[in-house]
Design an enzyme around this catalytic site. Structure first.
Site, PDB file in Angstrom:
ATOM      1  N   GLY A  18       0.764  -0.791   0.032  1.00 48.84           N
ATOM      2  CA  GLY A  18       0.155   0.122   0.152  1.00 48.84           C
ATOM      3  C   GLY A  18       0.753   1.476   0.012  1.00 48.84           C
ATOM      4  O   GLY A  18       0.535   2.525   0.015  1.00 48.84           O
ATOM      5  N   ASP A  41      -4.941   2.672  10.978  1.00 46.98           N
ATOM      6  CA  ASP A  41      -6.010   2.402  11.506  1.00 46.98           C
ATOM      7  C   ASP A  41      -6.221   1.825  12.947  1.00 46.98           C
ATOM      8  O   ASP A  41      -6.627   2.649  14.165  1.00 46.98           O
ATOM      9  CB  ASP A  41      -6.937   0.860  10.561  1.00 46.98           C
ATOM     10  CG  ASP A  41      -8.227   0.767  10.276  1.00 46.98           C
ATOM     11  OD1 ASP A  41      -8.754   1.402  11.088  1.00 46.98           O
ATOM     12  OD2 ASP A  41      -8.655  -0.033   9.804  1.00 46.98           O
TER      13      ASP A  41
HETATM   14  P1  IMP Z   1      -4.282  -1.466  10.945  1.00 45.03           P
HETATM   15  O1  IMP Z   1      -3.352  -2.835  11.800  1.00 45.03           O
HETATM   16  O2  IMP Z   1      -5.487  -1.817  11.460  1.00 45.03           O
HETATM   17  O3  IMP Z   1      -3.612  -0.376  11.771  1.00 45.03           O
HETATM   18  O4  IMP Z   1      -4.529  -1.961   9.862  1.00 45.03           O
HETATM   19  C1  IMP Z   1      -3.869  -0.565   9.312  1.00 45.03           C
HETATM   20  C2  IMP Z   1      -4.210  -2.225   7.644  1.00 45.03           C
HETATM   21  O5  IMP Z   1      -5.263  -2.268   7.398  1.00 45.03           O
HETATM   22  C3  IMP Z   1      -3.530  -1.053   6.464  1.00 45.03           C
HETATM   23  O6  IMP Z   1      -2.282  -1.013   6.610  1.00 45.03           O
HETATM   24  C4  IMP Z   1      -4.104  -1.139   5.026  1.00 45.03           C
HETATM   25  O7  IMP Z   1      -3.419  -2.235   4.411  1.00 45.03           O
HETATM   26  C5  IMP Z   1      -5.444  -1.890   5.968  1.00 45.03           C
HETATM   27  N1  IMP Z   1      -6.543  -0.457   5.552  1.00 45.03           N
HETATM   28  C6  IMP Z   1      -6.991   0.200   7.067  1.00 45.03           C
HETATM   29  N2  IMP Z   1      -7.703   1.013   6.528  1.00 45.03           N
HETATM   30  C7  IMP Z   1      -7.988   0.810   5.062  1.00 45.03           C
HETATM   31  C8  IMP Z   1      -9.162   1.544   4.215  1.00 45.03           C
HETATM   32  O8  IMP Z   1      -9.550   2.776   4.552  1.00 45.03           O
HETATM   33  N3  IMP Z   1      -8.549   1.544   3.040  1.00 45.03           N
HETATM   34  C9  IMP Z   1      -7.707   0.215   2.943  1.00 45.03           C
HETATM   35  N4  IMP Z   1      -6.964  -0.376   3.328  1.00 45.03           N
HETATM   36  C10 IMP Z   1      -7.100  -0.337   4.696  1.00 45.03           C
END
Ligand code: IMP
Length: 182
Positions: free
Chosen positions: A45, A104
């Site tokens: 990403g 996120d």
């Molecule tokens: P976290 O561990 O929940 O912080 O996840 C982060 C990962 O989730 C990011 O590196 C993205 O790959 C994916 N992600 C989280 N939110 C989104 C979104 O709104 N669109 C696309 N990918 C997301």
């Protein structure tokens, strides 16, 4: 089909995206003055963001890549991260800046930062293009944030849904029908 027609709302236009990157580049260049920064791009990403950010840096840079996968059902992050492709070079003694597309829940970044910290870099910071603080489950404050966004699932500028839409030059919210079709 799998293009901008599937986006119901543009959150950040291509121009805003680029403005955000320029301003991050200025801050990071100032903060790392006199140092060499090792950028770690989290595949896949952060590819677009890293490529653009790197060209805004006026300090010497190195670049490495790491690919990780979160275990867990569907779009929900479990916090257990598997390294699919590790860095090519050791980071001991380096000034490391992890570059991520979005934070996120924070689980992925927190796990990664902790495992990189064990490799004894001289410094370790992280730069995220997008921050969704509403969904945070663990305490993590990225050192650099491009834009803070509301709790919407976004695609474009490297961010995907089921592997698609990374190529869109803006950041937008997907139409709900796209999920319903799956
Ligand atoms: P976290 O561990 O929940 O912080 O996840 C982060 C990962 O989730 C990011 O590196 C993205 O790959 C994916 N992600 C989280 N939110 C989104 C979104 O709104 N669109 C696309 N990918 C997301």
């Amino acid at each position: 089909m799998y293009g901008e027609e599937d986006v119901e709302e543009v959150l950040l236009s291509a121009e805003e995206v680029q403005r955000g990157v320029v301003s991050l580049g200025q801050r990071i260049s100032a903060d790392y003055a006199g140092k060499e920064v090792t950028l770690i791009c989290i595949l896949k990403g952060a590819v677009m963001f890293t490529a653009d950010l790197m060209r805004q840096l006026t300090v010497p840079t190195r670049l490495d890549f790491i690919a990780i996968s979160s275990y867990g059902a569907g779009t929900k992050s479990s916090g257990v991260v598997k390294i699919l492709k590790d860095l090519d070079e050791p980071i001991e003694g380096k000034d490391v800046l992890v570059v991520e597309d979005i934070v996120d829940t924070g689980l992925t970044l927190k796990y990664l930062i902790e495992s990189l910290q064990a490799r004894k870099p001289a410094s370790l910071r992280c730069c995220v293009f997008l921050d969704k603080p509403a969904r945070r489950e663990v305490e993590i404050e990225p050192d650099y944030v491009g834009y803070t966004i509301p709790d919407r699932f976004v695609v474009g500028y490297g961010l995907d849904y089921a592997g698609r839409y990374r190529n869109l030059p803006f950041v937008g919210v997907l139409r709900s029908e796209v999920y319903a079709d799956e």
